[in-house]
Design a protein around this motif. Sequence first.
Motif, PDB file in Angstrom:
ATOM      1  N   ARG A  47      45.689  43.893  62.372  1.00 15.42           N
ATOM      2  CA  ARG A  47      45.485  43.048  61.220  1.00 15.42           C
ATOM      3  C   ARG A  47      44.235  43.514  60.348  1.00 15.42           C
ATOM      4  NH1 ARG A  47      48.284  37.878  61.938  1.00 15.42           N
ATOM      5  NH2 ARG A  47      50.096  38.742  63.010  1.00 15.42           N
ATOM      6  N   TRP A  48      43.195  43.901  61.127  1.00 12.57           N
ATOM      7  CA  TRP A  48      41.950  44.280  60.284  1.00 12.57           C
ATOM      8  C   TRP A  48      42.319  45.319  59.321  1.00 12.57           C
ATOM      9  CZ3 TRP A  48      39.371  40.055  60.112  1.00 12.57           C
ATOM     10  CH2 TRP A  48      39.319  39.327  61.155  1.00 12.57           C
ATOM     11  N   VAL A  54      44.994  45.880  51.781  1.00  9.24           N
ATOM     12  CA  VAL A  54      45.225  44.914  50.524  1.00  9.24           C
ATOM     13  C   VAL A  54      43.971  44.640  49.798  1.00  9.24           C
ATOM     14  CG1 VAL A  54      45.793  42.563  50.114  1.00  9.24           C
ATOM     15  CG2 VAL A  54      47.210  43.947  52.060  1.00  9.24           C
ATOM     16  N   LEU A  55      42.788  44.396  50.180  1.00 10.65           N
ATOM     17  CA  LEU A  55      41.554  44.322  49.430  1.00 10.65           C
ATOM     18  C   LEU A  55      41.311  45.764  48.730  1.00 10.65           C
ATOM     19  CD1 LEU A  55      39.369  42.156  51.981  1.00 10.65           C
ATOM     20  CD2 LEU A  55      40.746  41.665  50.312  1.00 10.65           C
ATOM     21  N   ARG A  56      41.557  46.818  49.297  1.00  7.57           N
ATOM     22  CA  ARG A  56      41.280  48.381  48.748  1.00  7.57           C
ATOM     23  C   ARG A  56      41.990  48.363  47.597  1.00  7.57           C
ATOM     24  NH1 ARG A  56      41.002  50.968  53.051  1.00  7.57           N
ATOM     25  NH2 ARG A  56      43.184  51.184  53.161  1.00  7.57           N
ATOM     26  N   ARG A  60      41.034  48.730  43.384  1.00  7.25           N
ATOM     27  CA  ARG A  60      41.350  49.658  42.989  1.00  7.25           C
ATOM     28  C   ARG A  60      42.325  49.230  41.730  1.00  7.25           C
ATOM     29  NH1 ARG A  60      40.996  54.882  44.891  1.00  7.25           N
ATOM     30  NH2 ARG A  60      42.653  55.551  43.657  1.00  7.25           N
ATOM     31  N   MET A  61      43.300  48.476  41.722  1.00  9.23           N
ATOM     32  CA  MET A  61      43.738  48.097  40.500  1.00  9.23           C
ATOM     33  C   MET A  61      42.947  47.122  39.468  1.00  9.23           C
ATOM     34  SD  MET A  61      47.308  46.552  42.426  1.00  9.23           S
ATOM     35  CE  MET A  61      48.130  46.010  40.867  1.00  9.23           C
ATOM     36  N   ARG A  62      42.083  46.602  40.101  1.00  5.24           N
ATOM     37  CA  ARG A  62      41.129  45.810  39.178  1.00  5.24           C
ATOM     38  C   ARG A  62      40.185  46.887  38.258  1.00  5.24           C
ATOM     39  NH1 ARG A  62      36.031  44.540  38.574  1.00  5.24           N
ATOM     40  NH2 ARG A  62      35.422  45.534  40.408  1.00  5.24           N
ATOM     41  N   GLY A  64      41.447  49.548  37.277  1.00  4.78           N
ATOM     42  CA  GLY A  64      42.447  50.039  36.596  1.00  4.78           C
ATOM     43  C   GLY A  64      42.785  51.589  37.095  1.00  4.78           C
ATOM     44  N   ARG A  65      42.506  51.478  38.353  1.00  6.61           N
ATOM     45  CA  ARG A  65      43.133  52.761  39.109  1.00  6.61           C
ATOM     46  C   ARG A  65      44.335  52.649  39.717  1.00  6.61           C
ATOM     47  NH1 ARG A  65      37.902  53.814  42.727  1.00  6.61           N
ATOM     48  NH2 ARG A  65      39.082  55.662  43.212  1.00  6.61           N
ATOM     49  N   ASP A  66      45.049  53.965  40.367  1.00  8.81           N
ATOM     50  CA  ASP A  66      46.184  53.656  40.966  1.00  8.81           C
ATOM     51  C   ASP A  66      45.926  52.969  42.374  1.00  8.81           C
ATOM     52  OD1 ASP A  66      47.873  54.948  39.209  1.00  8.81           O
ATOM     53  OD2 ASP A  66      47.408  56.885  40.085  1.00  8.81           O
ATOM     54  N   PRO A  67      46.729  52.118  42.948  1.00 11.48           N
ATOM     55  CA  PRO A  67      46.508  51.508  44.208  1.00 11.48           C
ATOM     56  C   PRO A  67      46.705  52.566  45.359  1.00 11.48           C
ATOM     57  CG  PRO A  67      48.435  50.484  43.249  1.00 11.48           C
ATOM     58  CD  PRO A  67      47.895  51.663  42.329  1.00 11.48           C
TER      59      PRO A  67
END
Length: 67
Positions: A47-48, A54-56, A60-62, A64-67
Amino acid sequence: MAHPRREIVNGISYWLRARCAWRLLPHDLPPWQAVYHYWRRWRMEGRWQEIAAVLRERERMRQGRDP
């Protein structure tokens, strides 16, 4: 679940910040045995790693990068 999930996460967060022994968790949190049980269970289930992925991706999206 005998204890609310949020309280379990609070216990794990406290343990991480304080870098203390499980037995030294404050008494206003769930019993250390319950907090440790869920930490260990979630670690074994991966789970960790899922949460970190998900956080990464979101960060990355925030940026403006590729997820």
